[in-house]
Scaffold this motif. Structure first.
Motif, PDB file in Angstrom:
ATOM      1  N   LEU A  83      -5.414  -7.345 -36.481  1.00  0.00           N
ATOM      2  CA  LEU A  83      -5.937  -6.078 -36.997  1.00  0.00           C
ATOM      3  C   LEU A  83      -6.219  -6.203 -38.492  1.00  0.00           C
ATOM      4  O   LEU A  83      -7.229  -5.698 -38.995  1.00  0.00           O
ATOM      5  CB  LEU A  83      -4.940  -4.943 -36.751  1.00  0.00           C
ATOM      6  N   LEU A  84      -5.334  -6.881 -39.206  1.00  0.00           N
ATOM      7  CA  LEU A  84      -5.520  -7.084 -40.639  1.00  0.00           C
ATOM      8  C   LEU A  84      -6.631  -8.089 -40.912  1.00  0.00           C
ATOM      9  O   LEU A  84      -7.430  -7.910 -41.827  1.00  0.00           O
ATOM     10  CB  LEU A  84      -4.206  -7.567 -41.271  1.00  0.00           C
ATOM     11  N   VAL A  85      -6.685  -9.153 -40.105  1.00  0.00           N
ATOM     12  CA  VAL A  85      -7.714 -10.174 -40.290  1.00  0.00           C
ATOM     13  C   VAL A  85      -9.105  -9.587 -40.089  1.00  0.00           C
ATOM     14  O   VAL A  85     -10.019  -9.799 -40.897  1.00  0.00           O
ATOM     15  CB  VAL A  85      -7.481 -11.353 -39.315  1.00  0.00           C
ATOM     16  N   ASP A  86      -9.281  -8.826 -39.010  1.00  0.00           N
ATOM     17  CA  ASP A  86     -10.603  -8.283 -38.671  1.00  0.00           C
ATOM     18  C   ASP A  86     -11.015  -7.137 -39.579  1.00  0.00           C
ATOM     19  O   ASP A  86     -12.213  -6.854 -39.703  1.00  0.00           O
ATOM     20  CB  ASP A  86     -10.625  -7.807 -37.213  1.00  0.00           C
ATOM     21  N   ASN A  87     -10.046  -6.457 -40.196  1.00  0.00           N
ATOM     22  CA  ASN A  87     -10.367  -5.257 -40.971  1.00  0.00           C
ATOM     23  C   ASN A  87      -9.989  -5.375 -42.446  1.00  0.00           C
ATOM     24  O   ASN A  87      -9.899  -4.355 -43.130  1.00  0.00           O
ATOM     25  CB  ASN A  87      -9.643  -4.045 -40.354  1.00  0.00           C
ATOM     26  N   THR A 189     -17.016 -24.000 -50.184  1.00  0.00           N
ATOM     27  CA  THR A 189     -15.902 -23.122 -50.548  1.00  0.00           C
ATOM     28  C   THR A 189     -15.849 -21.912 -49.624  1.00  0.00           C
ATOM     29  O   THR A 189     -14.769 -21.538 -49.121  1.00  0.00           O
ATOM     30  CB  THR A 189     -16.030 -22.661 -52.007  1.00  0.00           C
ATOM     31  N   PHE A 190     -17.004 -21.275 -49.395  1.00  0.00           N
ATOM     32  CA  PHE A 190     -17.045 -20.109 -48.508  1.00  0.00           C
ATOM     33  C   PHE A 190     -16.667 -20.509 -47.084  1.00  0.00           C
ATOM     34  O   PHE A 190     -15.933 -19.781 -46.398  1.00  0.00           O
ATOM     35  CB  PHE A 190     -18.437 -19.480 -48.541  1.00  0.00           C
ATOM     36  N   VAL A 191     -17.177 -21.657 -46.626  1.00  0.00           N
ATOM     37  CA  VAL A 191     -16.864 -22.116 -45.270  1.00  0.00           C
ATOM     38  C   VAL A 191     -15.367 -22.389 -45.138  1.00  0.00           C
ATOM     39  O   VAL A 191     -14.746 -22.024 -44.132  1.00  0.00           O
ATOM     40  CB  VAL A 191     -17.684 -23.382 -44.931  1.00  0.00           C
ATOM     41  N   GLN A 192     -14.785 -23.013 -46.169  1.00  0.00           N
ATOM     42  CA  GLN A 192     -13.356 -23.308 -46.135  1.00  0.00           C
ATOM     43  C   GLN A 192     -12.528 -22.028 -46.093  1.00  0.00           C
ATOM     44  O   GLN A 192     -11.550 -21.921 -45.344  1.00  0.00           O
ATOM     45  CB  GLN A 192     -12.969 -24.150 -47.361  1.00  0.00           C
ATOM     46  N   LEU A 193     -12.921 -21.034 -46.907  1.00  0.00           N
ATOM     47  CA  LEU A 193     -12.208 -19.753 -46.897  1.00  0.00           C
ATOM     48  C   LEU A 193     -12.370 -19.036 -45.562  1.00  0.00           C
ATOM     49  O   LEU A 193     -11.484 -18.276 -45.147  1.00  0.00           O
ATOM     50  CB  LEU A 193     -12.711 -18.870 -48.039  1.00  0.00           C
ATOM     51  N   ALA A 194     -13.498 -19.254 -44.903  1.00  0.00           N
ATOM     52  CA  ALA A 194     -13.740 -18.596 -43.615  1.00  0.00           C
ATOM     53  C   ALA A 194     -12.884 -19.174 -42.500  1.00  0.00           C
ATOM     54  O   ALA A 194     -12.467 -18.442 -41.590  1.00  0.00           O
ATOM     55  CB  ALA A 194     -15.218 -18.711 -43.251  1.00  0.00           C
ATOM     56  N   VAL A 195     -12.597 -20.477 -42.560  1.00  0.00           N
ATOM     57  CA  VAL A 195     -11.873 -21.119 -41.458  1.00  0.00           C
ATOM     58  C   VAL A 195     -10.385 -21.318 -41.750  1.00  0.00           C
ATOM     59  O   VAL A 195      -9.621 -21.644 -40.846  1.00  0.00           O
ATOM     60  CB  VAL A 195     -12.512 -22.492 -41.119  1.00  0.00           C
ATOM     61  N   ARG A 197      -6.564 -20.775 -42.120  1.00  0.00           N
ATOM     62  CA  ARG A 197      -5.527 -19.897 -41.574  1.00  0.00           C
ATOM     63  C   ARG A 197      -4.209 -20.223 -42.275  1.00  0.00           C
ATOM     64  O   ARG A 197      -3.833 -21.395 -42.415  1.00  0.00           O
ATOM     65  CB  ARG A 197      -5.362 -20.126 -40.066  1.00  0.00           C
ATOM     66  N   ILE A 198      -3.537 -19.194 -42.721  1.00  0.00           N
ATOM     67  CA  ILE A 198      -2.260 -19.360 -43.415  1.00  0.00           C
ATOM     68  C   ILE A 198      -1.139 -19.130 -42.406  1.00  0.00           C
ATOM     69  O   ILE A 198      -0.957 -18.008 -41.908  1.00  0.00           O
ATOM     70  CB  ILE A 198      -2.145 -18.364 -44.577  1.00  0.00           C
ATOM     71  N   THR A 207      -5.549 -14.904 -42.626  1.00  0.00           N
ATOM     72  CA  THR A 207      -6.592 -15.531 -43.421  1.00  0.00           C
ATOM     73  C   THR A 207      -6.408 -15.170 -44.899  1.00  0.00           C
ATOM     74  O   THR A 207      -5.698 -14.208 -45.225  1.00  0.00           O
ATOM     75  CB  THR A 207      -7.977 -15.067 -42.953  1.00  0.00           C
ATOM     76  N   PRO A 208      -7.060 -15.905 -45.804  1.00  0.00           N
ATOM     77  CA  PRO A 208      -6.988 -15.541 -47.228  1.00  0.00           C
ATOM     78  C   PRO A 208      -7.478 -14.122 -47.510  1.00  0.00           C
ATOM     79  O   PRO A 208      -7.023 -13.486 -48.465  1.00  0.00           O
ATOM     80  CB  PRO A 208      -7.897 -16.588 -47.888  1.00  0.00           C
ATOM     81  N   SER A 209      -8.399 -13.618 -46.692  1.00  0.00           N
ATOM     82  CA  SER A 209      -8.908 -12.259 -46.893  1.00  0.00           C
ATOM     83  C   SER A 209      -7.800 -11.225 -46.781  1.00  0.00           C
ATOM     84  O   SER A 209      -7.797 -10.208 -47.490  1.00  0.00           O
ATOM     85  CB  SER A 209     -10.014 -11.948 -45.878  1.00  0.00           C
ATOM     86  N   VAL A 210      -6.835 -11.468 -45.897  1.00  0.00           N
ATOM     87  CA  VAL A 210      -5.710 -10.538 -45.732  1.00  0.00           C
ATOM     88  C   VAL A 210      -4.863 -10.514 -47.007  1.00  0.00           C
ATOM     89  O   VAL A 210      -4.440  -9.442 -47.463  1.00  0.00           O
ATOM     90  CB  VAL A 210      -4.857 -10.928 -44.518  1.00  0.00           C
TER      91      VAL A 210
END
Length: 360
Positions: A83-87, A189-195, A197-198, A207-210
């Motif tokens: 839920l956090l990853v997707d939103n 860099t963007f591709v690495q951040l997209a894939v 997982r922490i 993901t880093p976005s969370v």
């Protein structure tokens, strides 16, 4: 000694009525205590400040539990983390919207700004610019757009609805000026951040976005509850005229909340590009309505003055868990998400009206 103990005015047995161990607790004491606790709970639920966010928290727990009863594996920790990853981008967007709505304003441009951020990122990265230049440029540009909107509202007395509507058309139009088709992002860099997982242990990961979204929420909490700017935001929503009479920096605050919203919109756009690895002019159409719905469902009054950032996060999670349930069901159209959001939004607006009327 015995006579004294048994005498009418003498000492009494320990634990008896009026003993030195404390006042007697008759059968009515427990009842009064339970009644007091019940009144305290009802006071929180019926409060215009805490009531809606409390109901949102209970709603999220109830919907999540219902999903766990109906679908195998729904109650796993990774489903919640997803839920956090997707939103994560929507959480950041809702944080900026919370600042605006707390002052009694509205921002209809955030969805278009998300799309514009993605288009700027994709086009500049394709032209060979580095992420260390592109991301700050996006955040500065969207903040300046928010500054322009704030000046329109304060200096020219334009209604927030009209000012942000103009900004929405401006941002969406600029998307088509950049490109009328989708632009892929292949920057390493963007591709690495997209894939990336922490791991959190137990086969769970984020993901880093969370992480970025959580940091934004924590900063927003500190700003709203520990700074003069945050207190002025709440005061401005309660009564702008009273704020001016108290000598608060009303004008500066009114402008800055739209700068905050613009910054959060730009950051949300960057997080969205991590999620999609592309820029597209039609991205995030209607996302501004999702952000507004999340903030309102999270307990922030549309008239301003009451609300919490954590409530907005709960609102996003409620929308996310509804979408997840529809995905698990498999036989329902994704448009049912919009239907449920519409019903919840209507219910919470009515709830806000009822609670504020009771307080008056």
């Amino acid at each position: 000694m015995t006579a004294l103990t048994d005498a009418p005015g003498g000492a009494r047995r320990p634990g008896g009525r009026g003993s030195a161990d404390g006042p007697a607790r008759g059968p009515g004491s427990a009842g009064r205590s339970a009644k007091h606790r019940l009144q305290s709970v009802l006071g929180v639920i019926t409060s215009p400040k805490y009531g809606p966010v409390t109901i949102t928290a209970l709603l999220f727990v109830a919907v999540f539990v219902i999903g766990g009863i109906r679908y195998r594996g729904f109650l796993s920790g990774q489903v919640f983390l997803n839920l956090l990853v997707d939103n994560s981008y929507l959480i950041v967007l809702a944080v900026g919207m919370t600042f605006v709505i707390l002052t009694g304003g509205i921002d209809l441009s955030v969805g278009a700004v998300v799309a514009l951020s993605g288009m700027i990122a994709a086009s500049l990265l394709q032209a060979g610019w580095g992420p260390e230049t592109v991301i700050p440029l996006i955040l500065i540009s969207t903040s300046l757009l928010g500054l322009l909107v704030g000046f329109m509202i304060h200096v020219f007395k334009v209604q927030p609805f009209i000012a942000t509507l103009a900004a929405m058309f401006l941002a969406r139009g600029l998307c088509y000026v950049i490109s009328q088709s989708s632009i892929s992002i292949t920057d390493p860099t963007f591709v690495q951040l997209a894939v990336t997982r922490i791991p959190l242990g137990g086969r769970m990961s984020i993901t880093p976005s969370v992480i970025i979204a959580v940091v934004v929420v924590l900063i927003a909490l500190w700003v709203l509850h520990r700074t003069r700017f945050g207190r002025t935001v709440y005061a401005l929503g309660g009564s702008e005229q009273s704020g001016m009479l108290m000598g608060l920096p009303v004008a500066r605050t009114k402008v800055l909340v739209y700068v905050v919203s613009g910054f959060c919109s730009g950051l949300a756009g960057v997080l969205f590009t991590f999620y999609t690895l592309s820029g597209y002019p039609l991205t995030a159409i209607g996302t501004e309505l999702d952000a507004i719905a999340a903030v309102v469902i999270g307990g922030t009054l549309l008239t301003g003055g009451y609300g919490f950032v954590l409530g907005s996060v709960l609102g996003v999670l409620v929308l996310g868990v509804i979408q997840t349930i529809i995905t698990f069901e498999g036989t329902l159209s994704s448009w049912w998400t919009k239907i449920f959001i519409g019903v919840l939004l209507l219910v919470f607006i009515i709830l806000q009206k009822v609670l504020t009327a009771r307080r008056r």
